[in-house]
Design an enzyme around this catalytic site. Structure first.
Site, PDB file in Angstrom:
ATOM      1  N   HIS A   1      55.001  48.908  47.439  1.00 51.05           N
ATOM      2  CA  HIS A   1      53.693  48.386  47.661  1.00 51.05           C
ATOM      3  C   HIS A   1      53.038  49.082  46.894  1.00 51.05           C
ATOM      4  CE1 HIS A   1      51.335  45.134  49.500  1.00 51.05           C
ATOM      5  NE2 HIS A   1      49.084  46.005  48.846  1.00 51.05           N
ATOM      6  N   CYS A   2      52.029  48.699  45.539  1.00 49.21           N
ATOM      7  CA  CYS A   2      51.040  49.159  44.448  1.00 49.21           C
ATOM      8  C   CYS A   2      51.025  48.152  43.821  1.00 49.21           C
ATOM      9  CB  CYS A   2      52.111  51.117  43.944  1.00 49.21           C
ATOM     10  SG  CYS A   2      53.269  50.047  43.414  1.00 49.21           S
ATOM     11  N   HIS A   3      49.466  48.555  43.266  1.00 49.78           N
ATOM     12  CA  HIS A   3      49.093  47.269  42.252  1.00 49.78           C
ATOM     13  C   HIS A   3      48.740  47.939  40.701  1.00 49.78           C
ATOM     14  CE1 HIS A   3      48.230  44.915  45.975  1.00 49.78           C
ATOM     15  NE2 HIS A   3      47.702  46.398  46.319  1.00 49.78           N
TER      16      HIS A   3
ATOM     17  N   TYR B   1      36.614  40.523  44.337  1.00 43.03           N
ATOM     18  CA  TYR B   1      35.978  41.633  44.044  1.00 43.03           C
ATOM     19  C   TYR B   1      36.657  42.512  42.805  1.00 43.03           C
ATOM     20  CZ  TYR B   1      40.332  43.410  44.675  1.00 43.03           C
ATOM     21  OH  TYR B   1      42.305  43.449  45.016  1.00 43.03           O
TER      22      TYR B   1
ATOM     23  N   THR C   1      44.715  40.068  44.221  1.00 44.35           N
ATOM     24  CA  THR C   1      44.238  38.913  43.996  1.00 44.35           C
ATOM     25  C   THR C   1      42.929  39.223  43.299  1.00 44.35           C
ATOM     26  OG1 THR C   1      42.170  39.848  45.825  1.00 44.35           O
ATOM     27  CG2 THR C   1      44.290  38.703  46.820  1.00 44.35           C
TER      28      THR C   1
ATOM     29  N   ARG D   1      53.316  36.403  46.562  1.00 46.39           N
ATOM     30  CA  ARG D   1      52.715  37.057  47.372  1.00 46.39           C
ATOM     31  C   ARG D   1      51.260  35.843  48.201  1.00 46.39           C
ATOM     32  NH1 ARG D   1      48.110  41.525  47.489  1.00 46.39           N
ATOM     33  NH2 ARG D   1      47.817  42.216  49.273  1.00 46.39           N
TER      34      ARG D   1
ATOM     35  N   ASP E   1      50.195  51.734  48.540  1.00 43.20           N
ATOM     36  CA  ASP E   1      48.812  50.788  48.233  1.00 43.20           C
ATOM     37  C   ASP E   1      48.064  51.575  47.204  1.00 43.20           C
ATOM     38  OD1 ASP E   1      47.656  48.970  48.506  1.00 43.20           O
ATOM     39  OD2 ASP E   1      46.930  49.505  49.992  1.00 43.20           O
TER      40      ASP E   1
HETATM   41  C1  0GY Z   1      46.587  45.628  49.803  1.00 45.78           C
HETATM   42  C2  0GY Z   1      44.937  45.127  50.715  1.00 45.78           C
HETATM   43  C3  0GY Z   1      44.120  44.846  49.998  1.00 45.78           C
HETATM   44  C4  0GY Z   1      43.707  44.010  48.865  1.00 45.78           C
HETATM   45  C5  0GY Z   1      44.511  43.801  47.947  1.00 45.78           C
HETATM   46  O1  0GY Z   1      45.133  41.393  46.070  1.00 45.78           O
HETATM   47  C6  0GY Z   1      44.326  42.626  46.743  1.00 45.78           C
HETATM   48  O2  0GY Z   1      43.518  42.255  46.450  1.00 45.78           O
HETATM   49  O3  0GY Z   1      45.504  43.640  48.937  1.00 45.78           O
HETATM   50  C7  0GY Z   1      42.681  44.086  50.740  1.00 45.78           C
HETATM   51  O4  0GY Z   1      41.550  44.810  50.378  1.00 45.78           O
HETATM   52  O5  0GY Z   1      43.074  45.202  52.196  1.00 45.78           O
HETATM   53  O6  0GY Z   1      47.101  45.989  50.231  1.00 45.78           O
HETATM   54  O7  0GY Z   1      46.120  46.369  48.466  1.00 45.78           O
END
Ligand code: 0GY
Length: 317
Positions: free
Chosen positions: A44-46, A62, A90, A137, A270
């Site tokens: 789980h990472c972005h 955001y 998101t 997701r 994360d």
């Molecule tokens: C996470 C948690 C958050 C945000 C998102 O996609 C996202 O914006 O997942 C959060 O703000 O709790 O898992 O990254």
């Protein structure tokens, strides 16, 4: 590691202004003392942007700092992970270009979880699959997204199920009672982010967490990430050699899940840790938290290697 050089004075590349109080990811994580098993996956990472190349979505709630694929892969190597699962954030809405670009740059060492709308075409899904996407997701956290109607989500599931994909769900513990039947009826595998965000000031034996455990028991197709102690904790990141262990209040919740469902748990950093307002974790210390929740080498192998491989690389390495 390269740092957040494109992210200065509240402005990210491309001229986007970061959300007030935004904390950038920690540049200079410690080297973990935990010996990562070979083949470990950060599940789980972005990636965020970079904004100049991959603009953030107009409907976002955001605006983050930049966090590029190269920076993510440098962290992967520093922490001792072998592979990543990159989850669409998101702030990029259903524009998966930054995710797909990161997957292409990974040399097959990353899989993805995308966000799509109900009108997504089979050709678009095939392209995402080719890039390495293996899931979508669905987000129910109100501060992050506007609610998507259930019939749209059903339509998406009908399109992705034939590809063998799964559904990742993100929700707050207080919303599980309302969503329980909907989630239980999803016909694909389902992965719950961050244990359904329990309120860790409550009793792990209390009714709220009992409902989550029941959800897992009754639904063998449901998996969960036992990640994000830094997001759930109230006690916080005390030094591991201090008088209190890091994220001590989250441990009883995560450890219980790992011990009861060892074959359906995943773990991720994360990184780059969106929306944290009080502290930004040292990812090296986060990795050192793993043996608190998965105390044996066997549990660690399942959590970090075998389970993510089964879900994301079922065809083998
Ligand atoms: C996470 C948690 C958050 C945000 C998102 O996609 C996202 O914006 O997942 C959060 O703000 O709790 O898992 O990254």
């Amino acid at each position: 590691m390269t740092g957040t050089t494109t992210s200065v004075h509240g402005v990210t590349s491309g001229g986007f202004e970061k959300s007030p109080g935004w904390l950038d990811w920690y540049d200079g994580p410690s080297a973990p003392t935990f010996r990562m098993p070979a083949g470990a996956v950060d599940a789980h990472c972005h990636v965020f942007g970079p904004g100049a190349e991959f603009p953030f979505a107009p409907e976002r709630k955001y605006t983050p700092c930049d966090a590029s694929a190269a920076q993510l892969f440098a962290l992967r190597d520093h922490l001792g992970f072998d592979r990543n699962v990159i989850v669409q954030a998101t702030c990029h809405g259903a524009d998966n270009r930054a995710l797909v670009d990161a997957l292409h740059r990974s040399d097959g060492r990353a899989r993805g979880v995308a966000t799509v709308r109900r009108d997504v075409t089979d050709d678009e899904l095939a392209e995402l699959h080719e890039a390495g996407v293996r899931g979508v997701r669905f987000n129910f956290v109100k501060r992050l997204v506007d609610r998507v109607p259930a019939d749209s989500l059903d339509a998406i599931v009908a399109k992705i199920a034939p590809l063998g994909w799964h559904v990742v769900i993100y929700f707050e513990a207080e919303d599980l009672p309302e969503l329980y039947d909907f989630f239980s009826a999803i016909p694909t595998d389902v992965v719950v982010d961050h244990m359904g965000r329990p309120d860790v000031t409550k009793d792990p034996d209390g009714p709220e967490f009992a409902l989550f455990l029941r959800f897992l028991r009754e639904n063998p197709h449901v998996w969960t990430k036992v990640s994000c102690p830094e997001r759930l904790s109230v006690t916080g990141p005390r030094a591991l050699d201090g008088e209190q262990q890091a994220y001590a209040d989250v441990v009883p919740f995560a450890r219980r899940v790992v011990e009861e469902f060892p074959d359906r748990v995943l773990w991720g950093t994360d990184w780059p840790h969106p929306n944290l307002k009080d502290h930004m974790p040292d990812d090296g210390l986060l990795v050192d938290y793993i043996p608190q929740i998965a105390p044996t080498p066997e549990l660690q192998s399942k959590l970090l290697v075998d389970n993510p491989a089964r879900l994301y690389w079922p065809e083998g390495a």
